[in-house]
Design a protein around this motif. Structure first.
Motif, PDB file in Angstrom:
ATOM      1  N   ASP A   1      -5.999  -4.966   9.057  1.00 49.36           N
ATOM      2  CA  ASP A   1      -5.916  -3.624   8.585  1.00 49.36           C
ATOM      3  C   ASP A   1      -7.194  -3.172   8.207  1.00 49.36           C
ATOM      4  O   ASP A   1      -8.197  -3.789   8.015  1.00 49.36           O
ATOM      5  CB  ASP A   1      -5.172  -3.714   6.987  1.00 49.36           C
ATOM      6  N   GLU A   2      -7.348  -1.826   8.887  1.00 56.96           N
ATOM      7  CA  GLU A   2      -8.867  -1.115   9.188  1.00 56.96           C
ATOM      8  C   GLU A   2      -9.337  -1.314   7.778  1.00 56.96           C
ATOM      9  O   GLU A   2     -10.431  -0.886   7.763  1.00 56.96           O
ATOM     10  CB  GLU A   2      -8.509   0.097   9.734  1.00 56.96           C
TER      11      GLU A   2
ATOM     12  N   ASN B   1       1.397 -22.497   6.590  1.00 60.58           N
ATOM     13  CA  ASN B   1       1.691 -21.468   7.562  1.00 60.58           C
ATOM     14  C   ASN B   1       0.714 -20.364   7.231  1.00 60.58           C
ATOM     15  O   ASN B   1       1.006 -19.868   6.194  1.00 60.58           O
ATOM     16  CB  ASN B   1       3.071 -20.945   7.840  1.00 60.58           C
ATOM     17  N   VAL B   2      -0.075 -19.951   8.250  1.00 61.55           N
ATOM     18  CA  VAL B   2      -0.838 -18.697   8.059  1.00 61.55           C
ATOM     19  C   VAL B   2      -0.331 -17.933   9.020  1.00 61.55           C
ATOM     20  O   VAL B   2      -0.263 -18.265  10.321  1.00 61.55           O
ATOM     21  CB  VAL B   2      -2.436 -19.164   8.304  1.00 61.55           C
ATOM     22  N   VAL B   3       0.151 -16.512   8.711  1.00 55.65           N
ATOM     23  CA  VAL B   3       0.762 -15.682   9.537  1.00 55.65           C
ATOM     24  C   VAL B   3      -0.469 -14.530   9.542  1.00 55.65           C
ATOM     25  O   VAL B   3      -0.659 -13.813   8.686  1.00 55.65           O
ATOM     26  CB  VAL B   3       1.839 -15.263   9.052  1.00 55.65           C
ATOM     27  N   PHE B   4      -1.155 -14.375  10.801  1.00 56.71           N
ATOM     28  CA  PHE B   4      -1.932 -13.202  10.957  1.00 56.71           C
ATOM     29  C   PHE B   4      -1.007 -12.187  11.543  1.00 56.71           C
ATOM     30  O   PHE B   4      -0.427 -12.204  12.517  1.00 56.71           O
ATOM     31  CB  PHE B   4      -2.919 -13.607  12.121  1.00 56.71           C
TER      32      PHE B   4
ATOM     33  N   TYR C   1       1.987   2.894  13.399  1.00 59.63           N
ATOM     34  CA  TYR C   1       1.523   3.516  12.189  1.00 59.63           C
ATOM     35  C   TYR C   1       1.073   2.790  10.950  1.00 59.63           C
ATOM     36  O   TYR C   1       1.014   3.284   9.858  1.00 59.63           O
ATOM     37  CB  TYR C   1       2.573   4.541  11.954  1.00 59.63           C
ATOM     38  N   GLY C   2       0.889   1.716  11.185  1.00 54.98           N
ATOM     39  CA  GLY C   2       0.410   0.689  10.069  1.00 54.98           C
ATOM     40  C   GLY C   2       1.518  -0.008   9.523  1.00 54.98           C
ATOM     41  O   GLY C   2       2.797  -0.120  10.242  1.00 54.98           O
ATOM     42  N   VAL C   3       1.480  -0.478   8.195  1.00 56.19           N
ATOM     43  CA  VAL C   3       2.734  -1.150   7.735  1.00 56.19           C
ATOM     44  C   VAL C   3       2.950  -0.385   6.161  1.00 56.19           C
ATOM     45  O   VAL C   3       1.985   0.404   5.618  1.00 56.19           O
ATOM     46  CB  VAL C   3       2.328  -2.523   7.352  1.00 56.19           C
ATOM     47  N   SER C   4       4.030  -0.847   5.774  1.00 55.78           N
ATOM     48  CA  SER C   4       4.416  -0.180   4.387  1.00 55.78           C
ATOM     49  C   SER C   4       3.909  -0.880   3.264  1.00 55.78           C
ATOM     50  O   SER C   4       3.052  -2.007   3.424  1.00 55.78           O
ATOM     51  CB  SER C   4       5.927  -0.577   4.331  1.00 55.78           C
ATOM     52  N   ASP C   5       3.942  -0.070   2.148  1.00 63.37           N
ATOM     53  CA  ASP C   5       3.341  -0.737   0.835  1.00 63.37           C
ATOM     54  C   ASP C   5       3.704  -1.755   0.499  1.00 63.37           C
ATOM     55  O   ASP C   5       3.135  -2.776   0.094  1.00 63.37           O
ATOM     56  CB  ASP C   5       3.382   0.405  -0.175  1.00 63.37           C
ATOM     57  N   GLU C   6       4.881  -2.146   0.786  1.00 66.35           N
ATOM     58  CA  GLU C   6       5.503  -3.489   0.610  1.00 66.35           C
ATOM     59  C   GLU C   6       4.877  -4.554   1.381  1.00 66.35           C
ATOM     60  O   GLU C   6       4.583  -5.700   0.848  1.00 66.35           O
ATOM     61  CB  GLU C   6       7.158  -3.507   1.068  1.00 66.35           C
ATOM     62  N   ILE C   7       4.634  -4.483   2.362  1.00 67.12           N
ATOM     63  CA  ILE C   7       3.769  -5.462   3.379  1.00 67.12           C
ATOM     64  C   ILE C   7       2.150  -5.588   2.899  1.00 67.12           C
ATOM     65  O   ILE C   7       1.851  -6.647   2.613  1.00 67.12           O
ATOM     66  CB  ILE C   7       3.838  -5.202   4.773  1.00 67.12           C
TER      67      ILE C   7
ATOM     68  N   ARG D   1       2.475  -7.716  -0.217  1.00 68.14           N
ATOM     69  CA  ARG D   1       3.035  -9.224  -0.047  1.00 68.14           C
ATOM     70  C   ARG D   1       1.535  -9.764   0.803  1.00 68.14           C
ATOM     71  O   ARG D   1       1.506 -10.833   0.756  1.00 68.14           O
ATOM     72  CB  ARG D   1       4.014  -9.069   1.144  1.00 68.14           C
ATOM     73  N   ALA D   2       0.697  -8.860   1.394  1.00 68.52           N
ATOM     74  CA  ALA D   2      -0.280  -9.666   2.063  1.00 68.52           C
ATOM     75  C   ALA D   2      -1.362 -10.516   1.053  1.00 68.52           C
ATOM     76  O   ALA D   2      -1.514  -9.936   0.009  1.00 68.52           O
ATOM     77  CB  ALA D   2      -1.252  -8.717   2.736  1.00 68.52           C
ATOM     78  N   ASN D   3      -1.586 -11.725   1.277  1.00 67.30           N
ATOM     79  CA  ASN D   3      -2.675 -12.548   0.765  1.00 67.30           C
ATOM     80  C   ASN D   3      -4.048 -11.884   0.803  1.00 67.30           C
ATOM     81  O   ASN D   3      -4.845 -12.067  -0.138  1.00 67.30           O
ATOM     82  CB  ASN D   3      -2.339 -14.086   0.636  1.00 67.30           C
ATOM     83  N   THR D   4      -4.270 -11.742   2.198  1.00 65.04           N
ATOM     84  CA  THR D   4      -5.460 -11.125   2.372  1.00 65.04           C
ATOM     85  C   THR D   4      -5.274  -9.978   3.475  1.00 65.04           C
ATOM     86  O   THR D   4      -4.465 -10.111   4.203  1.00 65.04           O
ATOM     87  CB  THR D   4      -6.380 -12.154   3.248  1.00 65.04           C
ATOM     88  N   LYS D   5      -6.228  -9.013   3.324  1.00 60.72           N
ATOM     89  CA  LYS D   5      -6.509  -7.814   4.279  1.00 60.72           C
ATOM     90  C   LYS D   5      -7.649  -7.973   5.005  1.00 60.72           C
ATOM     91  O   LYS D   5      -8.418  -8.036   4.441  1.00 60.72           O
ATOM     92  CB  LYS D   5      -6.176  -6.805   3.575  1.00 60.72           C
ATOM     93  N   TRP D   6      -7.509  -8.050   6.175  1.00 59.18           N
ATOM     94  CA  TRP D   6      -8.643  -8.224   7.195  1.00 59.18           C
ATOM     95  C   TRP D   6      -8.945  -7.093   8.184  1.00 59.18           C
ATOM     96  O   TRP D   6      -7.936  -7.100   8.766  1.00 59.18           O
ATOM     97  CB  TRP D   6      -8.630  -9.802   7.798  1.00 59.18           C
ATOM     98  N   SER D   7     -10.069  -6.853   8.260  1.00 61.92           N
ATOM     99  CA  SER D   7     -10.443  -5.754   9.341  1.00 61.92           C
ATOM    100  C   SER D   7     -11.284  -6.396  10.164  1.00 61.92           C
ATOM    101  O   SER D   7     -12.403  -7.001  10.017  1.00 61.92           O
ATOM    102  CB  SER D   7     -11.233  -4.568   8.611  1.00 61.92           C
TER     103      SER D   7
END
Length: 157
Positions: free
Chosen positions: A74-75, A99-102, A108-114, A117-123
């Motif tokens: 995510d930017e 399991n690590v899921v990238f 258009y990006g992802v929903s607030d729900e995702i 749920r994300a453990n980490t947000k990486w730009s």
């Protein structure tokens, strides 16, 4: 630990396919790794952005296991140096994450729900890249991190 790369969209374009396959094969020398290309939801063309993100979220959340460690590209996420990325991956292994899921979200990006749920947000960068190039950059950077963990010559600091 297994590394899973998920992306919403079309198959790898020919101009990135070879590179993504090459880096994924190299990553597999360190961790099992695979790509899952999630096709856009049916009727995607007639959905507005919010509806599209919601449908994509349903698909993703159904695929995720409870214990999967989700890294959302995510930017607005945290930026890592190559060394910090290596440390991040090693820490997940030390924590016995299975399991690590990238996840590369939709156009258009992802929903607030995702997001929640994300453990980490990486730009990857403050720059915006086409999704196809993000796949190539992601696979190369994960490979680079693996070589740093093993103190191999690929990365020169």
């Amino acid at each position: 630990m297994k590394l899973n790369f998920w992306t919403i969209g079309k198959a790898h374009e020919s101009y990135v396919k070879e590179g993504v396959e090459q880096f994924t094969k190299r990553i597999s020398n360190y961790y099992p790794a695979n790509w899952t290309i999630i096709p856009p939801p049916k009727n995607a063309a007639v959905l507005n952005n919010a509806e599209l993100k919601k449908k994509e979220a349903e698909i993703i959340l159904n695929m995720l296991q409870k214990d999967d460690y989700l890294v959302l590209l995510d930017e607005r996420g945290k930026q890592f140096s190559s060394e910090l990325l290596a440390s991040f991956i090693q820490n997940r292994a030390n924590e016995s994450v299975k399991n690590v899921v990238f996840l590369i979200g939709g156009a258009y990006g992802v929903s607030d729900e995702i997001m929640k749920r994300a453990n980490t947000k990486w730009s990857l960068s403050q720059l915006v890249f086409p999704h196809q190039l993000v796949r190539l950059i992601l696979s190369e950077q994960i490979y680079r991190a693996c070589t740093i963990i093993r103190n191999e010559k690929y990365h020169h600091s």
